[in-house]
Each structure stands twice: as structure tokens, then as C-alpha cells.
Design a protein around this motif. Structure first.
Motif, PDB file in Angstrom:
ATOM      1  N   ALA A  79       0.818  -1.216   0.000  1.00 54.34           N
ATOM      2  CA  ALA A  79       0.000   0.000   0.000  1.00 54.34           C
ATOM      3  C   ALA A  79       0.853   1.268   0.000  1.00 54.34           C
ATOM      4  N   GLY A  80       2.184   1.106   0.045  1.00 59.02           N
ATOM      5  CA  GLY A  80       3.063   2.266  -0.063  1.00 59.02           C
ATOM      6  C   GLY A  80       3.772   2.706   1.199  1.00 59.02           C
ATOM      7  N   ALA A  81       3.748   1.876   2.238  1.00 57.88           N
ATOM      8  CA  ALA A  81       4.445   2.253   3.475  1.00 57.88           C
ATOM      9  C   ALA A  81       5.947   2.282   3.230  1.00 57.88           C
ATOM     10  N   VAL A  82       6.563   3.409   3.554  1.00 55.44           N
ATOM     11  CA  VAL A  82       8.006   3.584   3.401  1.00 55.44           C
ATOM     12  C   VAL A  82       8.728   2.870   4.537  1.00 55.44           C
ATOM     13  N   LYS A  83       8.146   2.911   5.722  1.00 55.51           N
ATOM     14  CA  LYS A  83       8.703   2.248   6.897  1.00 55.51           C
ATOM     15  C   LYS A  83       7.561   1.562   7.620  1.00 55.51           C
ATOM     16  N   VAL A  84       7.844   0.378   8.169  1.00 54.31           N
ATOM     17  CA  VAL A  84       6.840  -0.350   8.935  1.00 54.31           C
ATOM     18  C   VAL A  84       7.409  -0.645  10.324  1.00 54.31           C
ATOM     19  N   TYR A  85       6.696  -0.201  11.332  1.00 62.08           N
ATOM     20  CA  TYR A  85       7.059  -0.504  12.711  1.00 62.08           C
ATOM     21  C   TYR A  85       6.396  -1.832  13.065  1.00 62.08           C
ATOM     22  N   GLU A  86       7.207  -2.789  13.511  1.00 63.05           N
ATOM     23  CA  GLU A  86       6.718  -4.140  13.781  1.00 63.05           C
ATOM     24  C   GLU A  86       6.732  -4.414  15.277  1.00 63.05           C
ATOM     25  N   GLU A  87       5.670  -5.059  15.735  1.00 62.99           N
ATOM     26  CA  GLU A  87       5.574  -5.330  17.169  1.00 62.99           C
ATOM     27  C   GLU A  87       4.873  -6.665  17.384  1.00 62.99           C
ATOM     28  N   ARG A  88       5.375  -7.414  18.338  1.00 64.20           N
ATOM     29  CA  ARG A  88       4.696  -8.628  18.796  1.00 64.20           C
ATOM     30  C   ARG A  88       4.246  -8.347  20.222  1.00 64.20           C
ATOM     31  N   ALA A  89       2.972  -8.047  20.384  1.00 60.73           N
ATOM     32  CA  ALA A  89       2.446  -7.706  21.709  1.00 60.73           C
ATOM     33  C   ALA A  89       0.951  -7.908  21.716  1.00 60.73           C
ATOM     34  N   SER A  90       0.445  -8.301  22.857  1.00 63.20           N
ATOM     35  CA  SER A  90      -0.994  -8.437  23.021  1.00 63.20           C
ATOM     36  C   SER A  90      -1.621  -7.053  22.987  1.00 63.20           C
ATOM     37  N   GLY A  91      -2.853  -6.970  22.530  1.00 59.58           N
ATOM     38  CA  GLY A  91      -3.550  -5.690  22.509  1.00 59.58           C
ATOM     39  C   GLY A  91      -3.731  -5.123  23.902  1.00 59.58           C
ATOM     40  N   ALA A  92      -3.744  -5.998  24.911  1.00 58.83           N
ATOM     41  CA  ALA A  92      -3.927  -5.550  26.290  1.00 58.83           C
ATOM     42  C   ALA A  92      -2.622  -5.062  26.908  1.00 58.83           C
ATOM     43  N   THR A  93      -1.507  -5.335  26.257  1.00 60.16           N
ATOM     44  CA  THR A  93      -0.212  -4.919  26.787  1.00 60.16           C
ATOM     45  C   THR A  93      -0.096  -3.410  26.690  1.00 60.16           C
ATOM     46  N   GLU A  94       0.191  -2.778  27.808  1.00 55.87           N
ATOM     47  CA  GLU A  94       0.285  -1.325  27.830  1.00 55.87           C
ATOM     48  C   GLU A  94       1.558  -0.824  27.158  1.00 55.87           C
ATOM     49  N   ILE A  95       2.673  -1.511  27.373  1.00 55.04           N
ATOM     50  CA  ILE A  95       3.948  -1.022  26.860  1.00 55.04           C
ATOM     51  C   ILE A  95       4.169  -1.569  25.463  1.00 55.04           C
ATOM     52  N   ARG A  96       4.077  -0.688  24.493  1.00 53.49           N
ATOM     53  CA  ARG A  96       4.327  -1.064  23.102  1.00 53.49           C
ATOM     54  C   ARG A  96       5.390  -0.101  22.585  1.00 53.49           C
ATOM     55  N   GLU A  97       6.640  -0.526  22.682  1.00 55.34           N
ATOM     56  CA  GLU A  97       7.774   0.334  22.346  1.00 55.34           C
ATOM     57  C   GLU A  97       7.747   0.790  20.890  1.00 55.34           C
ATOM     58  N   GLN A  98       7.434  -0.114  19.977  1.00 56.20           N
ATOM     59  CA  GLN A  98       7.419   0.254  18.555  1.00 56.20           C
ATOM     60  C   GLN A  98       6.288   1.239  18.258  1.00 56.20           C
ATOM     61  N   TRP A  99       5.187   1.093  18.959  1.00 61.94           N
ATOM     62  CA  TRP A  99       4.083   2.044  18.785  1.00 61.94           C
ATOM     63  C   TRP A  99       4.534   3.439  19.214  1.00 61.94           C
ATOM     64  N   ARG A 100       5.215   3.506  20.347  1.00 59.90           N
ATOM     65  CA  ARG A 100       5.724   4.804  20.822  1.00 59.90           C
ATOM     66  C   ARG A 100       6.694   5.413  19.818  1.00 59.90           C
ATOM     67  N   ALA A 101       7.598   4.591  19.292  1.00 56.75           N
ATOM     68  CA  ALA A 101       8.572   5.077  18.311  1.00 56.75           C
ATOM     69  C   ALA A 101       7.866   5.566  17.053  1.00 56.75           C
ATOM     70  N   CYS A 102       6.853   4.844  16.635  1.00 53.94           N
ATOM     71  CA  CYS A 102       6.080   5.221  15.453  1.00 53.94           C
ATOM     72  C   CYS A 102       5.424   6.583  15.651  1.00 53.94           C
ATOM     73  N   ILE A 103       4.754   6.760  16.775  1.00 58.63           N
ATOM     74  CA  ILE A 103       4.070   8.026  17.072  1.00 58.63           C
ATOM     75  C   ILE A 103       5.065   9.183  17.117  1.00 58.63           C
ATOM     76  N   GLU A 104       6.237   8.943  17.707  1.00 52.96           N
ATOM     77  CA  GLU A 104       7.252  10.002  17.804  1.00 52.96           C
ATOM     78  C   GLU A 104       7.768  10.411  16.430  1.00 52.96           C
ATOM     79  N   ASP A 105       7.860   9.473  15.499  1.00 56.30           N
ATOM     80  CA  ASP A 105       8.401   9.770  14.169  1.00 56.30           C
ATOM     81  C   ASP A 105       7.393  10.445  13.241  1.00 56.30           C
ATOM     82  N   LEU A 106       6.096  10.270  13.503  1.00 58.68           N
ATOM     83  CA  LEU A 106       5.085  10.843  12.618  1.00 58.68           C
ATOM     84  C   LEU A 106       5.059  12.366  12.725  1.00 58.68           C
ATOM     85  N   LYS A 107       4.953  13.005  11.554  1.00 55.39           N
ATOM     86  CA  LYS A 107       4.868  14.466  11.495  1.00 55.39           C
ATOM     87  C   LYS A 107       3.623  14.866  10.720  1.00 55.39           C
TER      88      LYS A 107
END
Length: 190
Positions: A30-58
Motif C-alpha cells: 500500500a506504499g508504506a516507506v517504513k513499517v514498525y513491527e511489534e509482537r504484543a498483546s492488545g492488552a499490553t500497555e507497553i508497546r515500544e514500537q508504537w511509541r517510536a512510530c508516534i514520535e516519528d510521525l509528522k
């Protein structure tokens, strides 16, 4: 840090749902230049890749997920995340749900509906909490922590103060803090 208005993917493999490799392939197609990958349950609060993704988005970037279930844990959670992204000027696309593309008029309408559902859910939760507290009060139950200074401890504290014990000595004897003793005795000597 990523440069320019780009499409970024977020893939999360949980206990159920599509595999990580499938999500990554879908996002890249679909055109993603970068993909942040994570193996974590949806209930897991700490999602490091999600945090990194949010920080990089402009502002001007697009965040894509293969399926909206990869992002939010509930409709309220998803609405909050998408609204937060919109506040940063970031477009959101859920590839399995073409109607959920905040860059389109239909997607903007859906976002507004999700936000309304989120507000409704938060209000209902607040109402249920208040109703539960009121029902507990009606049964004679009070919420919160039990008082540290019981009536017996207060009487003992007064007696000990009359015997010229310091607030610290009284607190130690009763197993409470000095501030609790001071508050109970009116802040000073009897």
C-alpha cells in the motif's frame, strides 16, 4: 527520523489476528516507506514500537494499519488514537476498512462518529461509576481508604499528648504518621 510527507505502517501481531508477515506485506504493497513491527498483546500497555512510530510521525504523514484491530483495543481507544493523530495533522488509514481513511470525506465522517461514540462511552462509564458509588453509599459502604486515626487512637493520642509526648513519639506509638496525629489533635498541643 523520517523525512517528508510519507506513509508509515504499524504492524502488531497479537494472540489473534493476522500474522506479522502478512501485515508487513500488505502495508508495503500500500506504499508504506517504513513499517514498525511489534509482537504484543492488545492488552499490553507497553508497546515500544508504537511509541517510536508516534514520535516519528509528522504533520502531513499517513499512518497505515492493515486492520483497525491492530491499533486500538476498543472503539473508544481507537477513536482517541485517531483523534490524537488528526490533532498532529497525521492522516490515518485502515487498509481492511477503506471507509476508515481520515484523508477522505467519508473517513472524516467516520472519525467524527467514532469520536461521538467515544464520548458516549466515557459518559456512560462515568454514569455507571456514579450509580455504583451511590448504591454502595445507600448500603452504608463508604469509598476510599479507611481512616488511619480511629476513635480509640484519637483518645490515646490525646492522653499521650497530656503526658507531654511529642507528636513523633505519639505517631510511632500509634503506628500512624506525624501529620495524621497533628491533624487529629488540631495541629498543636492540647
Amino acid at each position: 527520523m523520517l523525512e517528508g510527507n510519507i506513509s508509515v505502517g504499524y504492524a502488531r501481531e497479537g494472540t489473534v489476528g493476522p500474522s506479522l508477515s502478512f501485515q508487513i506485506a500488505t502495508l508495503k504493497a500500500a506504499g508504506a516507506v517504513k513499517v514498525y513491527e511489534e509482537r504484543a498483546s492488545g492488552a499490553t500497555e507497553i508497546r515500544e514500537q508504537w511509541r517510536a512510530c508516534i514520535e516519528d510521525l509528522k504533520s502531513g504523514d499517513t499512518l497505515m494499519v492493515s486492520d483497525m484491530s491492530r491499533l486500538g483495543r476498543s472503539a473508544v481507544d481507537l477513536a482517541d488514537i485517531v483523534a490524537s493523530l488528526a490533532g498532529k495533522g497525521v492522516r490515518f488509514r485502515a487498509l481492511a476498512e477503506p471507509w476508515l481513511d481520515t484523508g477522505s470525506p467519508c473517513g472524516q465522517l467516520i472519525l467524527e462518529i467514532f469520536e461521538s461514540i467515544g464520548r458516549y462511552e466515557r459518559n456512560r462509564m462515568s454514569e455507571r461509576t456514579r450509580a455504583g458509588l451511590n448504591a454502595a453509599r445507600a448500603r452504608g459502604r463508604l469509598g476510599g481508604r479507611p481512616p488511619a486515626m480511629t476513635q480509640n487512637k484519637l483518645e490515646t493520642a490525646r492522653d499521650l499528648r497530656l503526658k507531654k509526648m511529642t507528636l513523633g513519639e505519639i505517631a510511632s506509638t500509634l503506628g500512624v504518621s506525624i501529620s495524621t496525629v497533628a491533624r487529629a489533635l488540631g495541629g498543636g498541643p492540647p
